[in-house]
Write a protein that holds these residues in place. Structure first.
Motif, PDB file in Angstrom:
ATOM      1  N   TRP A  39       1.193  -0.501   3.955  1.00 22.97           N
ATOM      2  CA  TRP A  39       2.005   0.490   4.654  1.00 22.97           C
ATOM      3  C   TRP A  39       2.949   1.139   3.654  1.00 22.97           C
ATOM      4  N   TYR A  40       2.998   2.435   3.663  1.00 23.25           N
ATOM      5  CA  TYR A  40       3.931   3.154   2.806  1.00 23.25           C
ATOM      6  C   TYR A  40       5.189   3.446   3.618  1.00 23.25           C
ATOM      7  N   PRO A  41       6.298   2.782   3.294  1.00 24.36           N
ATOM      8  CA  PRO A  41       7.518   2.995   4.078  1.00 24.36           C
ATOM      9  C   PRO A  41       8.078   4.396   3.829  1.00 24.36           C
ATOM     10  N   PRO A  42       8.835   4.909   4.792  1.00 23.62           N
ATOM     11  CA  PRO A  42       9.452   6.229   4.593  1.00 23.62           C
ATOM     12  C   PRO A  42      10.470   6.179   3.446  1.00 23.62           C
ATOM     13  N   GLU A  43      10.715   7.329   2.874  1.00 23.02           N
ATOM     14  CA  GLU A  43      11.644   7.421   1.755  1.00 23.02           C
ATOM     15  C   GLU A  43      13.038   6.977   2.186  1.00 23.02           C
ATOM     16  N   PHE A  82      13.864   3.939   3.009  1.00 27.26           N
ATOM     17  CA  PHE A  82      13.817   2.701   3.785  1.00 27.26           C
ATOM     18  C   PHE A  82      14.034   1.485   2.892  1.00 27.26           C
TER      19      PHE A  82
END
Length: 160
Positions: free
Chosen positions: A85-89, A91
């Protein structure tokens, strides 16, 4: 397309700089005219002494700084590799919170208790007692300076 440097362009930059400086001076003058100097002096006289700080604050603060730094550094790769999962900037910045709590604890311990176990009763007595008397302001100022220096060091070696 060929780019050339014209010395006449410096006039535009100089004119813009002069405009910004005049606007800043105008805003500063307006702020000073609207300010009550007596309120500022009375606010500056208020001191917020610090209560007794336990001796374990220093060690726990160091531990929290190390933990927060490692946690904040490793979390983005943990999200990508383990959770896919790529977390939002931004985070990942949440995981640096223990680092700042530890930094506050270290600075608080430094101001109130110091790090030397040797008791020199009369050396730096006035400076130390003044730091304790103006403790909260001192700790806040030290915290802001430390965070700004850390940001400057990061920006100095950061290459996107």
């Amino acid at each position: 397309m060929k780019f050339i440097f014209e010395p006449s362009v410096l006039y535009f930059a100089l004119l813009y700089s002069l405009f910004v400086i005049l606007i800043l001076f105008g805003m500063g003058g307006r702020f000073i005219r609207q300010t009550n100097i007596i309120d500022i002096v009375n606010e500056a006289r208020k001191a917020e002494p610090i209560k007794a700080v336990p001796l374990w604050y220093g060690c726990v603060g160091i531990g929290l700084m190390i933990f927060g730094g490692v946690l904040g550094y490793l979390m983005p790769s943990f999200f990508v590799r383990v959770l896919h999962w790529y977390p939002p900037e931004g985070f990942g910045a949440i995981f640096y919170v223990p680092l700042f709590i530890g930094l506050y604890m270290i600075l608080l311990h430094s101001v109130v208790n110091g790090w030397s176990r040797k008791h020199k009763h009369y050396k730096n007595m006035i400076a130390t007692s003044m730091m304790k008397f103006q403790g909260r302001q001192t700790v806040r100022n030290m915290l802001v300076m430390t965070v700004l220096l850390a940001g400057a060091y990061f920006a100095m070696f950061y290459s996107p």
